[in-house]
Design a protein around this motif. Structure first.
Motif, PDB file in Angstrom:
ATOM      1  N   ALA A 196       0.826  -1.217   0.000  1.00  0.00           N
ATOM      2  CA  ALA A 196       0.000   0.000   0.000  1.00  0.00           C
ATOM      3  C   ALA A 196       0.855   1.260   0.000  1.00  0.00           C
ATOM      4  CB  ALA A 196      -0.935   0.002   1.212  1.00  0.00           C
ATOM      5  N   ARG A 252      -3.219  -2.187   4.198  1.00  0.00           N
ATOM      6  CA  ARG A 252      -4.257  -1.197   3.913  1.00  0.00           C
ATOM      7  C   ARG A 252      -4.524  -0.303   5.115  1.00  0.00           C
ATOM      8  NH1 ARG A 252     -10.214  -4.002   3.747  1.00  0.00           N
ATOM      9  NH2 ARG A 252     -10.770  -1.839   3.299  1.00  0.00           N
ATOM     10  N   GLU A 291      -7.768   5.321   0.728  1.00  0.00           N
ATOM     11  CA  GLU A 291      -7.932   3.970   0.180  1.00  0.00           C
ATOM     12  C   GLU A 291      -8.661   4.008  -1.159  1.00  0.00           C
ATOM     13  OE1 GLU A 291     -10.413  -0.018   1.352  1.00  0.00           O
ATOM     14  OE2 GLU A 291      -8.943   0.703   2.805  1.00  0.00           O
ATOM     15  N   PRO A 325      -7.646  -5.145  -1.117  1.00  0.00           N
ATOM     16  CA  PRO A 325      -6.805  -4.538  -0.081  1.00  0.00           C
ATOM     17  C   PRO A 325      -6.994  -5.282   1.241  1.00  0.00           C
ATOM     18  CG  PRO A 325      -8.781  -3.237  -0.363  1.00  0.00           C
ATOM     19  CD  PRO A 325      -8.894  -4.381  -1.343  1.00  0.00           C
TER      20      PRO A 325
END
Length: 608
Positions: A184, A215, A223, A245
């Motif tokens: 991420a 995440r 996000e 995710p």
């Protein structure tokens, strides 16, 4: 979904077992044995394989631990996984080190987490003077593994182009799904794009699931924005990327709702059951149906014996055996033709490989002189690997075309032979016998010869190449070159590059030859089996009928009643096979099982 699949598989295995029992009851013992070993036992042993791939510091081992539901494997901010880990289900945790030689050594389970890069246990197993470690086999009572899933955790590296060759070219093509991990904090690095484009998408495009780890570093708005970017970039490589995710840490800390793991697991189980499982069961049901057809021929022959005396039945069996012996001459002609054509293919492949090495060797000095010194040191190995891969893929396409033509010609000849056999057997038994279906090798569907009828020899052979040849050559080219090109870069490169190429060719030349020969051997074995199958099955059933009559001397009416009952039983089994196959492809609902869910943020449906 996997529970439903296992239930369906149990139903398929049950009918196939009944087919085995039926074959044994009418005396078709060889056929019954093949159904048992090639269909029932294969279905019972099959596992789904999930391969986890990613660069180090992407939380790969933590993610695998989250799949297991407990911190079983070592994890950290530096590379930790020393070797490939196979994780399978067992009631009690245990571990073994599996060496390349095949030798196994027990590893106390509590030491699995210390089997890290640079760790004492790994150093002992991997150290100088020790055998090469193939993988670490870890058994653990995780619910996911209970579903007959094998997790393959691969060593994380700082550049996926250096990923172990056997992972890229062997494990991934054989997997049922590939979990490709992205971080991420730094999604889709350039090295990951290159790996996807050059080494992964061609083999596994339809079974890649992209997992964005960590995440929890995002808030809600971040996000949504990040996933939109990731999906947009991946869509340049994959038409409809599957992206999930997750936060493995939250899953391990007991926060599954916030981790994203349940959604990923739901997708995986549905995908395995519907996409991979259906194909597996469909193949088995198709082969079972062909076996039932062959059993029907045997039952028809058994019914015919009712009108024969014991002496006449013995005479007919002797005639069939004599005809089978005469058939061996025709079979040998077919085998000789295969040997001649394969020898020619092997010869021109050896010549092509020699020419390739010579041509590239002549061009290398100029290529090296025109490149910058740093580029030579960093990229020459991967350049050689790419050059060899492109040649190998083109060469195997030519090989595949030649083998496909040989196989198709052989099938046509054996089909004609089968018609002649059926006519002669029908004349001998005084009945109408149709030629058996020899287009598909019923009991050896997965050996490769008849894969050409469904996926083509080109695909099959090239995948085999990626799984075998490049696993041998890639380490020589990529690692060997990177380690040995030193200060006098150009001079060293000119010395070492041609030698590395020759060494790689020396490894893959015999492998190419072996692969061609293996294909030919399988085709040869099929010719023998197909040429004798109808003879042997009918003779076997007739012998059983003769022996039964000699023991009991039943009246004609009793035998006919038994045959009628057996015919009903076989018809019932055939209907069950057809019903299971039909049910297999019925949609579970109006919406397909993998339908996106647009209303839930962060799921596959966000692709739009």
């Amino acid at each position: 979904m996997l529970e439903s699949f296992h239930s369906r598989r149990a139903d398929v295995i049950g009918v196939l077992r009944d087919l085995v029992g039926f074959g044994e009851a009418i005396g078709a013992r060889s056929l019954a044995g093949r159904i048992r070993s090639d269909l029932v036992q294969k279905l019972e042993a099959d596992r789904f394989h999930l391969v986890v791939v990613g660069e180090f510091n992407h939380g790969k081992s933590t993610f695998v631990n989250a799949l297991l539901g407990k911190r079983v494997l070592p994890s950290g901010v530096t590379p930790t996984t020393a070797v490939i880990h196979h994780l399978e289900y067992a009631e009690e945790p245990r571990a073994e080190v599996v060496y390349a030689s095949g030798r196994r050594a027990t590893l106390p389970f509590e030491e699995v987490r210390s089997f890290t890069v640079g760790g004492e246990k790994a150093a002992q197993a991997l150290g100088e003077g020790h055998e090469e470690v193939k993988h670490l086999e870890v058994s653990y009572p995780a619910e996911l593994l209970r579903e007959r899933i094998v997790l393959v955790d691969t060593p994380g590296v700082n550049d996926l182009s250096l990923q172990r060759a056997d992972i890229t070219y062997s494990y991934i093509p054989r997997s049922d799904a590939v979990l490709f991990l992205l971080d991420a904090g730094q999604p889709l690095k350039e090295s990951e794009r290159v790996f996807l484009q050059e080494k992964l998408l061609g083999q596994s495009r339809d079974k890649i699931v992209f997992v964005v780890t960590k995440r929890d570093i995002w808030d809600g708005d971040e996000e949504a924005e990040a996933l939109s970017y990731i999906r947009g970039e991946l869509s340049r490589l994959v038409k409809v990327p599957v992206v999930f995710p997750v936060s493995a840490e939250r899953a391990l800390d007991g926060q599954p709702e916030e981790s994203g793991m349940p959604q990923l697991l739901d997708h995986l189980t549905t995908f395995l059951a519907e996409e991979r499982g259906r194909i597996l069961l469909d193949n088995a049901l198709g082969e079972g149906h062909e076996a039932a057809r062959l059993l029907q021929k045997g039952l028809d022959a058994r019914r015919r014996t009712v009108q024969m005396s014991q002496e006449e039945l013995t005479r007919r069996i002797e005639l069939l055996e004599k005809d089978l012996a005469g058939q061996s001459k025709t079979i040998e002609e077919r085998r000789s033709g295969i040997r001649e054509e394969v020898a020619a293919i092997r010869a021109w492949v050896r010549r092509d490989l020699e020419r390739f090495v010579d041509d590239v060797g002549r061009q290398l000095p100029q290529i090296i002189d025109e490149a910058k010194a740093d580029e030579v040191k960093v990229h020459l190995g991967s350049f050689l690997e790419k050059t060899l891969t492109e040649w190998a893929q083109a060469e195997t396409k030519e090989i595949a075309d030649a083998l496909e033509a040989l196989a198709e010609k052989t099938i046509a000849l054996v089909r004609e032979d089968a018609r002649d056999v059926a006519r002669r057997l029908g004349d001998t038994l005084g009945m109408d016998l149709k030629a058996p279906d020899v287009e598909v090798d019923t009991f050896r569907y997965d050996v490769g010869v008849f894969a050409l009828l469904t996926i083509g020899v080109g695909v099959m052979f090239t995948n085999a190449l990626l799984g075998g040849l490049l696993a041998l050559a890639a380490p020589v080219l990529a690692v060997y070159m990177r380690d040995k090109v030193e200060a006098e870069t150009r001079k060293k490169a000119k010395e070492l590059a041609p030698e590395a190429l020759k060494e790689a060719a020396a490894k893959i030349g015999p492998k190419l030859d072996e692969m061609i020969q293996e294909f030919a051997s399988r085709l040869d074995a099929w010719v023998v089996t197909a040429g004798e199958e109808l003879h042997r099955e009918v003779i076997e059933v007739l012998r059983a009928a003769r022996d039964e009559r000699a023991r009991a001397e039943p009246g004609h009416e009793n035998v006919l009643v038994t045959c009628d009952q057996q015919a009903e039983t076989l018809a019932g089994l055939t209907k069950k096979l057809e019903a299971l196959r039909s049910e297999l492809w019925k949609p579970a609902s109006a919406d397909p099982p993998n339908a996106p869910t647009p209303a839930v943020p962060g799921l596959l449906g966000d692709n739009g």
